[in-house]
Design a protein around this motif. Structure first.
Motif, short mmCIF file in Angstrom:
data_model
loop_
_atom_site.label_atom_id
_atom_site.label_comp_id
_atom_site.label_asym_id
_atom_site.label_seq_id
_atom_site.Cartn_x
_atom_site.Cartn_y
_atom_site.Cartn_z
N ASP A 1 0.96 -1.16 -0.09
CA ASP A 1 0.12 -0.22 0.00
C ASP A 1 0.78 1.27 0.02
N TRP A 2 2.07 1.17 0.58
CA TRP A 2 3.07 2.39 0.77
C TRP A 2 3.47 3.04 -0.46
N LYS A 3 3.76 2.13 -1.48
CA LYS A 3 4.10 2.15 -3.11
C LYS A 3 5.58 2.98 -3.31
N PHE A 4 5.79 3.94 -2.37
CA PHE A 4 6.85 5.00 -2.74
C PHE A 4 7.77 5.12 -1.30
N TRP B 1 7.29 -6.92 -5.44
CA TRP B 1 8.49 -6.55 -5.98
C TRP B 1 8.46 -4.86 -5.89
N GLU B 2 9.61 -4.30 -5.92
CA GLU B 2 10.00 -3.01 -5.85
C GLU B 2 11.03 -2.54 -6.78
N LYS C 1 1.77 -1.76 -12.52
CA LYS C 1 2.25 -3.15 -12.91
C LYS C 1 2.34 -3.94 -11.42
N GLY C 2 1.78 -3.05 -10.29
CA GLY C 2 1.65 -3.86 -9.11
C GLY C 2 2.85 -3.66 -8.18
N GLY C 3 3.85 -2.69 -8.57
CA GLY C 3 5.04 -2.74 -7.78
C GLY C 3 5.40 -1.60 -6.94
N ASN C 4 6.16 -1.42 -6.33
CA ASN C 4 6.54 -0.18 -5.25
C ASN C 4 7.92 0.47 -6.06
N TYR C 5 8.00 1.67 -5.70
CA TYR C 5 9.16 2.56 -6.27
C TYR C 5 10.05 2.90 -5.35
N LEU C 6 11.37 2.66 -5.22
CA LEU C 6 12.23 2.99 -4.09
C LEU C 6 13.41 3.74 -4.71
N LEU C 7 13.09 5.38 -4.25
CA LEU C 7 13.87 6.17 -5.16
C LEU C 7 15.30 6.61 -4.33
N ASN C 8 16.47 6.69 -4.84
CA ASN C 8 17.64 6.89 -3.91
C ASN C 8 18.08 8.37 -4.35
N VAL C 9 18.62 8.72 -3.08
CA VAL C 9 19.32 10.10 -3.35
C VAL C 9 20.84 9.71 -2.42
#
Length: 473
Positions: free
Chosen positions: A38-41, A303-304, A337-345
């Motif tokens: 549910d968190w997604k991001f 998946w993420e 597509k059912g995934g999460n997005y883990l964005l790096n800094v």
């Protein structure tokens, strides 16, 4: 010859299809995974003493000749470089370290969870471990006298206070400890550099070292939702794949660190903990993590996508950041597509992020503030995507059609798509704009009229349309 035959058999075995996803039987973990979906991001942070040089994290001390392992300046002898690299730990002094600033920016961007590098492959610990002096709190480290020297603890607490779930990145390989890269032998590649069958006691000490460090994190650093383990070449021989075999320049070894014991211990301190043993397919890879790429189609398991906001995982001066438009489109594509997005800094050596990182997160947040309803708490729904329109589904049956706007593109007068049709009495509306939309079906497509008032609003990046119910397809 026997070893060669064994490797040949192992290679043949690894040629077969990858091991299937193994669902976690623990009900508490299943529930946490559902919440995580549910968190997604989320936000991934790569940070360590290497930021002082602006070089790629850890990899420049790996004696492999790859594009990401090159040393600067070129031509410097390996052991001279290693000595200088390891000395960076002592001069590390991020005097502008302010994790509340990061956490606010992440929360404003709509990020719901964090994964922070407590230790990368170089073995430098960003937490107050008792297992080694190669840590940010060691007495000879410039930052150690700072009241916020236990960096991981400060980061986790700041993000939790901002309402963001905390996760710990931890590298299984450790290129500093004598139990993994023994100084008696030169390292050959990223793998353990001694024969495990000849020196089993040394490997057992490494297993104990790893276990103890993870237990410190699980016991002493507050509520953690994710244990994100990197360095997938540290795995049992039985879990080798064609990809993991390619990571070894020598005969693969049974680098089994006893994941059942680690996971059991971790969950005894953190019930319901999601364990991500990256790329090691089996019970301890609760979700999979395609890196720097988005799958072509939905996947049948959690998946993420982990991806850099700029070009590099770690801090590089003047790094080039992806546009807000690109990041929003990636997020929508991944979620559809059912995934999460883990964005790096990657924070800099002073503890601050690039100005571009803050600007980018602000832009993401402005879009998420209007359209987050179409992202959070959704699941994939066929046909997932039709042309420039992606679809997401809420658990109540409502569906969102999200039209991806190109840079500088103005909203069209109509948006059409195939594959989903609103029910006769469905309410169709634009998120962030009042009023029902007029729609019709034509030649098998759903055609939605976009009123001039919405077209003139200057909406950017993507337009989310909520459809209260759709006909079954």
């Amino acid at each position: 010859m026997a070893a060669g035959l064994a490797l040949a058999g192992l290679t043949a075995q690894a040629q077969h299809e990858e091991l299937p996803y193994v669902p976690e039987p623990d009900k508490a973990v299943q529930q946490k995974l559902d919440e995580w979906q549910d968190w997604k991001f989320g936000m991934l942070i790569h940070w360590g003493p290497y930021s002082q040089w602006g070089v790629v994290e850890s990899w420049s001390i790996c004696p492999e000749d790859e594009g990401w392992t090159q040393r600067k300046p070129a031509g410097i002898p390996y052991y001279d470089y290693l000595k200088k690299y390891e000395a960076l730990g002592k001069t590390f002094n991020p005097v502008k370290f302010n994790p509340e600033h990061w956490a606010k920016a992440a929360a404003d961007a709509g990020m719901k969870y964090l994964v922070f590098t407590t230790k990368h492959h170089d073995g430098y610990c960003m937490f107050d471990t008792k297992q080694t002096d190669y840590r940010v709190t060691a007495p000879d480290v410039a930052f150690s006298k700072n009241p916020r020297a236990n960096i991981a603890k400060e980061v986790f607490e700041a993000f939790r206070k901002a309402g963001i779930h905390a996760g710990a990145y931890f590298s299984k390989p450790d290129w500093h400890t004598e139990y993994y890269w023994w100084s008696y032998f030169p390292p050959k590649d990223r793998n353990v550099n001694y024969d495990l069958k000849t020196y089993p006691d040394r490997w057992n000490k490494f297993k104990e070292y790893t276990y103890n460090q993870i237990e410190e994190l699980m016991k002493d650093y507050g509520k953690l939702d994710i244990l994100w383990l990197d360095g997938g070449w540290v795995r049992p021989l039985t879990h080798q794949t064609k990809e993991s075999l390619s990571w070894s320049k020598t005969l693969p070894q049974d680098q089994d660190i006893d994941m059942p014991k680690i996971a059991s211990m971790a969950r005894s301190h953190q019930p319901g903990l999601i364990v991500v043993d990256r790329s090691v397919h089996g019970q301890y890879e609760n979700y999979r993590t395609p890196e720097q790429q988005i799958p072509d189609k939905p996947l049948s398991y959690p998946w993420e996508t982990c991806m850099t906001m700029a070009n590099s995982w770690s801090y590089v001066p003047d790094d080039k950041y992806k546009s807000v438009n690109v990041i929003i489109h990636n997020l929508v594509d991944i979620v559809a597509k059912g995934g999460n997005y883990l964005l790096n800094v990657g924070p800099g050596p002073d503890g601050e992020l690039h100005d571009a990182a803050y600007t980018t997160m602000k832009g993401i947040g402005e879009w998420m503030h209007l359209n987050g309803e179409a992202i959070y708490g959704t699941r994939a729904v066929a046909p997932y995507k039709d042309g420039k329109v992606c679809f997401t589904r809420k658990k109540d049956g409502s569906v969102y059609a999200i039209y991806l706007l190109d840079e500088q593109e103005k909203l069209p007068a109509t948006i059409s798509f195939k594959g989903l049709t609103p029910t006769k009495n469905a309410r169709v509306e634009i998120l962030g704009a009042a009023g029902k939309l007029v729609w019709k079906t034509k030649d098998g497509s759903t055609v939605i009229n976009i009123p001039a008032s919405a077209q003139n609003k200057g909406l950017k990046h993507a337009l989310a349309i909520r459809i209260s119910s759709v006909d079954k397809v």
